[in-house]
Design an enzyme around this catalytic site. Sequence first.
Site, PDB file in Angstrom:
ATOM      1  N   GLN A  13     -44.322 -99.672  41.611  1.00 42.41           N
ATOM      2  CA  GLN A  13     -44.566 -99.383  43.031  1.00 42.41           C
ATOM      3  C   GLN A  13     -43.388 -98.640  43.662  1.00 42.41           C
ATOM      4  OE1 GLN A  13     -44.373-102.751  45.673  1.00 42.41           O
ATOM      5  NE2 GLN A  13     -45.833-101.869  47.117  1.00 42.41           N
ATOM      6  N   ASP A  48     -40.550 -95.415  31.595  1.00 45.52           N
ATOM      7  CA  ASP A  48     -41.374 -96.595  31.863  1.00 45.52           C
ATOM      8  C   ASP A  48     -41.899 -97.135  30.533  1.00 45.52           C
ATOM      9  OD1 ASP A  48     -42.829 -97.833  34.514  1.00 45.52           O
ATOM     10  OD2 ASP A  48     -44.100 -98.053  32.742  1.00 45.52           O
ATOM     11  N   TYR A  94     -38.655-115.558  38.970  1.00 50.20           N
ATOM     12  CA  TYR A  94     -38.354-114.228  39.504  1.00 50.20           C
ATOM     13  C   TYR A  94     -37.106-114.276  40.378  1.00 50.20           C
ATOM     14  CZ  TYR A  94     -39.100-110.152  42.634  1.00 50.20           C
ATOM     15  OH  TYR A  94     -38.974-108.995  43.372  1.00 50.20           O
TER      16      TYR A  94
HETATM   17  C1  VAH Z   1     -43.097-110.128  45.202  1.00 52.19           C
HETATM   18  N1  VAH Z   1     -43.208-107.864  46.053  1.00 52.19           N
HETATM   19  O1  VAH Z   1     -44.001-110.408  45.975  1.00 52.19           O
HETATM   20  C2  VAH Z   1     -42.305-108.839  45.452  1.00 52.19           C
HETATM   21  C3  VAH Z   1     -41.137-109.052  46.401  1.00 52.19           C
HETATM   22  C4  VAH Z   1     -40.199-110.218  48.422  1.00 52.19           C
HETATM   23  C5  VAH Z   1     -41.366-110.050  47.489  1.00 52.19           C
HETATM   24  O2  VAH Z   1     -39.947-109.283  45.746  1.00 52.19           O
HETATM   25  O3  VAH Z   1     -42.847-110.811  44.224  1.00 52.19           O
END
Ligand code: VAH
Length: 328
Positions: free
Chosen positions: A12, A34, A140
């Site tokens: 994105q 990529d 994450y």
């Molecule tokens: C997510 N778009 O939703 C990412 C982002 C702050 C959110 O890091 O995981």
Amino acid sequence: MKRALVIGAGGQVGTELVVALRARYGQENVLATDLRPDAAATLGGPFEPLDCTDGEAVLAAVRRFRPHTVFHLAALLSVTGEERPRLAYRVNLGGLLNVLEAARAEDSAVFFASTIASFGPSIPLDLVPQDAAQRPTTMYGITKAAGEMICDYYHLRYRVDTRGLRFPGLISHVAEPGGGTTDYAVEVFQAAVARGAYTCPLRADTQLDMMYMPDAVRAAIELMQADPSRLTHRNACNIAAMQFTPRMLAAEIARHLPHFRMEYRVDPLRQAIADSWPRRIDDSVAREEWGWRPEYDIAAMTAEMVAHLRQRGSASPGIPNRRPTVPR
Ligand code: VAH
């Protein structure tokens, strides 16, 4: 910065960052890479397939292209990261380490895409300052918080010019996000234009920081061009543009599409992730240290998103909707 290598260019952010970098530095001076070879068709210009988890391949690509700056964007986002936490650890941290090692060897600067998700629910979330404690509760967020510190380490220990931003949820009409909690804020536009209705996976009152992609791309380039002597915070600058809830976004869309209806069916995983994130971050440090200023608020962003999607007359952006591609 004269030559740039973008890793994760088909995603994105990368899709629009490559265009902006090539407009500034010339097509031949920006190599897009990529994991997905088919991203070449979308991105055009110089392209190579590259798996960031392959350290030798990353070093070879940096050695061959000799970029002044590597923009490292490849990562599994929050939802996909919860579905495949070990893979997220391997890609998000292993990939970053490969990039930093190559940059150290070839004297390149590194841009690292961090996120507001690097904060967690152990702190007050209503206005999170630059130096707040980080105890994220998603894989994450953990990989991004650790990534920020590893970038600091490579700057302090090896003098690598590492810099990065904590991006909010990003909204674009060019390329699909993939596997993120904030993806609703992109999907809703496509659904509103195509069907006049959208079922939101978050509660109507879930406030998060968001940003329109042109602001995010400009911020990354401006940070890498900033005078390093002004930077006290290098790798994890809070930047902000707007905060909104799904209810606020629905009302803004309805100003352009009066018959638009938003319904809600809460996804417990996405809601739990969103509830662990800041409702607003303080970006005063970025404003002071390198002159950050957003250009889009919710009204300007919504007007552009609706206009572009209407003009395209399609339910989805130019890039086919897809789940994020992850290594095997
Ligand atoms: C997510 N778009 O939703 C990412 C982002 C702050 C959110 O890091 O995981």
